[in-house]
Each structure stands twice: as structure tokens, then as C-alpha cells.
Design an enzyme around this catalytic site. Structure first.
Site, PDB file in Angstrom:
ATOM      1  N   GLY A   1      31.675   0.659  27.740  1.00 13.84           N
ATOM      2  CA  GLY A   1      31.375   0.703  29.161  1.00 13.84           C
ATOM      3  C   GLY A   1      32.251   1.707  29.884  1.00 13.84           C
ATOM      4  O   GLY A   1      33.180   2.287  29.313  1.00 13.84           O
TER       5      GLY A   1
ATOM      6  N   GLY B   1      35.015   3.192  32.586  1.00 11.33           N
ATOM      7  CA  GLY B   1      36.304   2.751  33.099  1.00 11.33           C
ATOM      8  C   GLY B   1      37.458   3.104  32.181  1.00 11.33           C
ATOM      9  O   GLY B   1      37.281   3.500  31.024  1.00 11.33           O
ATOM     10  N   ASN B   2      38.666   2.950  32.726  1.00 12.76           N
ATOM     11  CA  ASN B   2      39.876   3.374  32.028  1.00 12.76           C
ATOM     12  C   ASN B   2      40.169   2.549  30.783  1.00 12.76           C
ATOM     13  O   ASN B   2      40.545   3.090  29.742  1.00 12.76           O
ATOM     14  CB  ASN B   2      41.071   3.297  32.985  1.00 12.76           C
ATOM     15  CG  ASN B   2      41.001   4.343  34.080  1.00 12.76           C
ATOM     16  OD1 ASN B   2      40.692   5.495  33.820  1.00 12.76           O
ATOM     17  ND2 ASN B   2      41.278   3.944  35.312  1.00 12.76           N
ATOM     18  N   VAL B   3      40.024   1.216  30.875  1.00  8.26           N
ATOM     19  CA  VAL B   3      40.392   0.364  29.743  1.00  8.26           C
ATOM     20  C   VAL B   3      39.436   0.585  28.575  1.00  8.26           C
ATOM     21  O   VAL B   3      39.855   0.751  27.425  1.00  8.26           O
ATOM     22  CB  VAL B   3      40.414  -1.118  30.158  1.00  8.26           C
ATOM     23  CG1 VAL B   3      40.707  -2.003  28.955  1.00  8.26           C
ATOM     24  CG2 VAL B   3      41.465  -1.355  31.242  1.00  8.26           C
TER      25      VAL B   3
ATOM     26  N   GLU C   1      25.623   3.961  26.589  1.00  7.13           N
ATOM     27  CA  GLU C   1      24.885   4.319  27.802  1.00  7.13           C
ATOM     28  C   GLU C   1      25.475   5.571  28.440  1.00  7.13           C
ATOM     29  O   GLU C   1      24.775   6.548  28.696  1.00  7.13           O
ATOM     30  CB  GLU C   1      24.930   3.140  28.772  1.00  7.13           C
ATOM     31  CG  GLU C   1      24.336   3.401  30.131  1.00  7.13           C
ATOM     32  CD  GLU C   1      24.707   2.291  31.081  1.00  7.13           C
ATOM     33  OE1 GLU C   1      25.096   2.606  32.210  1.00  7.13           O
ATOM     34  OE2 GLU C   1      24.633   1.107  30.696  1.00  7.13           O
TER      35      GLU C   1
ATOM     36  N   ILE D   1      35.817  -7.948  35.599  1.00  8.47           N
ATOM     37  CA  ILE D   1      36.712  -8.252  36.716  1.00  8.47           C
ATOM     38  C   ILE D   1      37.489  -9.523  36.417  1.00  8.47           C
ATOM     39  O   ILE D   1      38.700  -9.590  36.607  1.00  8.47           O
ATOM     40  CB  ILE D   1      35.913  -8.380  38.027  1.00  8.47           C
ATOM     41  CG1 ILE D   1      35.348  -7.011  38.426  1.00  8.47           C
ATOM     42  CG2 ILE D   1      36.786  -8.951  39.147  1.00  8.47           C
ATOM     43  CD1 ILE D   1      34.398  -7.058  39.601  1.00  8.47           C
TER      44      ILE D   1
ATOM     45  N   ASN E   1      30.203  -2.208  41.673  1.00  8.64           N
ATOM     46  CA  ASN E   1      29.250  -1.168  41.289  1.00  8.64           C
ATOM     47  C   ASN E   1      27.880  -1.724  40.909  1.00  8.64           C
ATOM     48  O   ASN E   1      26.861  -1.144  41.218  1.00  8.64           O
ATOM     49  CB  ASN E   1      29.791  -0.352  40.108  1.00  8.64           C
ATOM     50  CG  ASN E   1      31.090   0.350  40.444  1.00  8.64           C
ATOM     51  OD1 ASN E   1      31.292   0.785  41.567  1.00  8.64           O
ATOM     52  ND2 ASN E   1      31.976   0.457  39.469  1.00  8.64           N
TER      53      ASN E   1
ATOM     54  N   LYS F   1      46.597  -6.786  40.798  1.00 11.29           N
ATOM     55  CA  LYS F   1      47.436  -6.730  42.005  1.00 11.29           C
ATOM     56  C   LYS F   1      48.887  -7.090  41.684  1.00 11.29           C
ATOM     57  O   LYS F   1      49.501  -7.955  42.317  1.00 11.29           O
ATOM     58  CB  LYS F   1      46.887  -7.660  43.090  1.00 11.29           C
ATOM     59  CG  LYS F   1      45.479  -7.323  43.562  1.00 11.29           C
ATOM     60  CD  LYS F   1      45.416  -5.982  44.254  1.00 11.29           C
ATOM     61  CE  LYS F   1      44.018  -5.691  44.782  1.00 11.29           C
ATOM     62  NZ  LYS F   1      43.923  -4.348  45.405  1.00 11.29           N
TER      63      LYS F   1
END
Length: 400
Positions: free
Chosen positions: A196, A198-200, A221, A291, A311, A335
Site C-alpha cells: 500500500g 505510505g512511508n511504512v 496497485e 490508522i 484518503n 502523536k
């Protein structure tokens, strides 16, 4: 992108948006209730438009590298749903983007028409690097009302360098691959990989660069920096995707090596790359970011605190439900530790416990295969939750 979604949102021109978005102006208007947003699995959006579920499509704006003498469209770095859009739209505006490399031509594999039930056609793709279509998109030239020339780059965001947390997540997944190969559940070159955005997720692919695995294939994808570098190093022999999304440095590496990459990267419509039947039959290994996850293995990948859309689900659901292995990855806290990403119950359901096989954080991995809800809860709390939150989660579990 700002020049499309952002401009349309800022001008008040949008009433409805689907199926995936990433522009901050648009996102704010969606969350403020100014724009309706319909979240749809990417494997389904083309067929839902084809079936007429969204009504008639008036205009489609299609980015292309060029147009052949025969009037066929040369797709750009993203095929996405464009093959369906040119069929459904009553009018078409072509954007010929000269910023895109001319040698993208022939990198595409566009299956012309899947059709509709009960006469839908099977996808006779047996290997990730098989080609079953054309290099071009066929288009009714009478629909074209304008051709616009641009020289605009993609929105190429830089990825964060893999930190200790993402590296630890990657190490655990690679160790797991070693374990599964040893026990005969994976071949030596693994199975086709999906990662997918994203950074991770990108860091997991970067971790494979230093593994012993060779001759890897990709069936994903969106192809990002990590998979590109696996191709350039020779670790990965081919990759199928619907779009390329690179950082500025990776885009330069792609353009510099495009002759080498032309027969190794295949760009297809997202209805093909995200096809549940193909994902299941090819045995794709799905790795996606989240998330939050709850102690039973349900995953929220779209909503902050259950109410604010990020998103969209994108293709993660297509891969999670049908993958040979389905991983969801995240740091254990957000956070600066103020929020646990492992929670008693997710604030929004995107992927149910039935579609999630592995939860991985820097704390550890929970292998949920064949486990009951109670077993899942203990594994996720003990292996994935941050130590600061484990006792609170155990207290919830015991009360529940």
C-alpha cells in the site's frame, strides 16, 4: 492533486467525489460536509460506472503521453480507470503531458472490455508479468472535444527515510517470510507482493533489498520507490501496477533507467490490478498501512478518530480479503505516544477481523490465522500494543 481536486474544491465546483482522494483542500471540504464523498473499493468503481450506478458521465479528462497515428491513446504513468472513462463519457478532453517520458509507450497492458454479467469475460492472466491486452487505450475520436498540451510534473512527494520503527516492522515481516519458506508455505522467491501507499509500507519493501530473497515479483496497485529500487537492483524481476508514484529522486532514477524498466513494469487498468479473482489466484501477499486496529483484529484505515476521512479505502480491501497473506502495519502509537494505535474497538470499520491475518507494529507481530477472538485479543495486546497501554487494554479485555 492541487491543480485538479484542490482547484475544483476551492472554487465550489464539486458536489460528489469518489473513490479516493488525497488533496488537503478537498479533504477539509469533505469533512466539513460541503462535498459528498463515496468511498468505493478501487476494484469496483469501473464496473459500478459501467453498470450505470452513478448515472451518465458527461465529461472525462484523460492524461496521456501522446496519440498514435491510428488515434489510439498512449497512457501516462497512471492508467487507473481511464479505459472505462473513455467508454462511459459523452465528451473527452485529452491532456497531452510532455513532462511524461515518451518511452512509457508499450509499458501498458490494457484489457479492452471485461463486459457485464451474465457475459463478463474471464481474465486469462496466469502470471504477474503476463500481458493480455493492448499497449493503448481505444477511444471514439468523435467524443474528443479538446486536446490540451501541458508540461506539468506529477505531485512527487518525498518519502521519509526508514526510521527505527519502520525498519523493525520490515524486519519482522522478512523474518516471517523466512519462517514460511522453511515450513514450505512459501516458495523461495515468495509470492507476488502488494504494498500500500505510505512511508511504512514503502520501508517494508526497502527492507527486502537486504534480504536473501531473489527473483521476486510484484502485483500491486501503486508502484512506489521501494519496489522501483527492487527492480533496479535485480531483486525483483517484474512488477504489475496501475500507477507509478515516486519521490522526485525516484522519478529521476525511473527516467534514467526507463530502457531497462520498460519490459519489467506493466501498467494496467485498476480493474485488473485490483481484481479479487486475480489476487486470490496469484496468491498475492498484501501489505497495507492502517490508522488503528482493535484487539480483535478489526482495522480502521480511513478515518481519524472515526469521524474525519483521510484518503479512502483505496485498494486495501481488494487485497486484504483476497490475499494469500494479509498484513496491516503501523507504529504502535501516534502523536509522540499520546494515542495508542491498538484500541479496544476501532472507531471505524474498514477491514473486519475476517480479512486480517497479521497485525505488525514495532513491538511485534500478531499471527491471527486460525485464532478465536479471545486468542486474537491476547496476541495483539501482548505483541503489538505499546507497553504504556497494555494494562489498560488488558483491563478492557477482562471486562469485555
Amino acid at each position: 492533486a492541487p491543480e485538479c481536486d484542490g482547484v475544483l474544491a476551492a472554487s465550489g465546483s464539486l458536489k460528489l467525489r469518489s473513490p479516493f482522494q488525497s488533496d488537503p483542500t478537498l479533504r477539509n471540504d469533505i469533512n466539513a460536509g460541503k462535498i459528498a464523498y463515496t468511498d468505493v473499493h478501487l476494484s469496483q468503481i469501473e464496473q459500478q460506472v459501467r453498470f450505470g450506478f452513478f448515472g451518465a458521465m458527461d465529461v472525462a479528462i484523460i492524461e496521456v503521453v501522446g496519440i498514435t497515428e491510428e488515434g489510439k491513446l498512449i497512457p501516462s504513468m497512471s492508467v487507473g480507470p481511464n479505459n472505462q472513462w473513455v467508454k462511459s463519457a459523452q465528451k473527452i478532453i485529452l491532456e497531452v503531458n510532455t513532462q511524461q517520458h515518451a518511452k512509457l509507450e508499450t509499458m501498458h497492458d490494457v484489457f479492452p472490455d471485461i463486459g457485464t454479467p451474465p457475459n463478463r469475460r474471464p481474465l486469462l492472466l496466469l502470471n504477474p508479468d503476463d500481458r493480455i491486452g493492448s499497449h493503448y487505450i481505444d477511444c471514439d475520436l468523435d467524443k474528443i472535444v479538446a486536446v490540451v498540451f501541458t508540461d506539468a510534473p506529477d505531485r512527487n512527494s518525498k518519502f521519509a527515510e526508514p526510521d527505527a520503527i519502520s525498519q523493525r516492522i520490515a524486519e519482522q515481516i522478512i523474518e516471517f517470510f523466512e519462517h514460511e519458506v522453511k515450513h514450505g508455505r512459501l516458495p523461495e522467491n515468495l509470492l507476488p507482493l502488494q504494498s500500500g501507499v505510505g512511508n511504512v509500507a514503502n520501508a517494508v519493501l526497502a527492507g527486502l533489498q537486504h534480504s536473501r530473497f531473489e527473483n521476486i515479483t510484484g502485483f500491486t496497485e501503486v508502484l512506489q520507490d521501494g519496489m522501483l529500487d527492487l527492480l533496479l537492483s535485480g531483486k525483483m524481476v517484474s512488477a504489475s501496477a496501475t500507477a507509478l508514484s515516486f519521490s522526485p529522486d525516484a522519478l529521476q532514477r525511473f527516467n534514467d533507467n526507463i530502457d531497462f524498466l520498460r519490459d519489467k513494469i506493466i501498467l494496467r487498468p485498476q480493474e485488473i490490478t485490483n481484481s479479487p479473482e486475480l489476487i486470490r489466484r496469484l496468491g498475492v501477499i498484501g501489505m497495507n498501512a492502517m490508522i488503528e486496529a482493535d484487539i480483535y483484529g478489526n482495522v480502521n484505515s480511513t478515518h481519524i478518530m472515526g469521524t474525519r476521512m483521510m484518503n479512502g479505502i483505496g485498494g486495501s480491501g481488494d487485497f486484504a480479503r483476497n490475499a494469500y497473506y494479509s498484513f496491516f502495519v503501523s507504529p504502535s502509537v501516534a502523536k509522540d505516544g499520546a494515542i495508542s494505535c491498538i484500541v479496544p474497538m476501532v472507531s471505524h470499520h474498514d477491514h473486519t477481523e475476517h480479512d486480517v491475518m497479521f497485525i505488525v507494529t514495532e513491538q511485534g507481530m500478531a499471527d491471527l490465522r486460525g485464532k478465536s477472538p479471545r486468542q486474537r485479543a491476547r496476541l495483539i495486546i501482548d505483541h503489538c500494543a505499546h507497553p504504556d497501554y497494555r494494562e489498560m487494554l488488558r483491563d478492557y479485555y477482562e471486562r469485555a
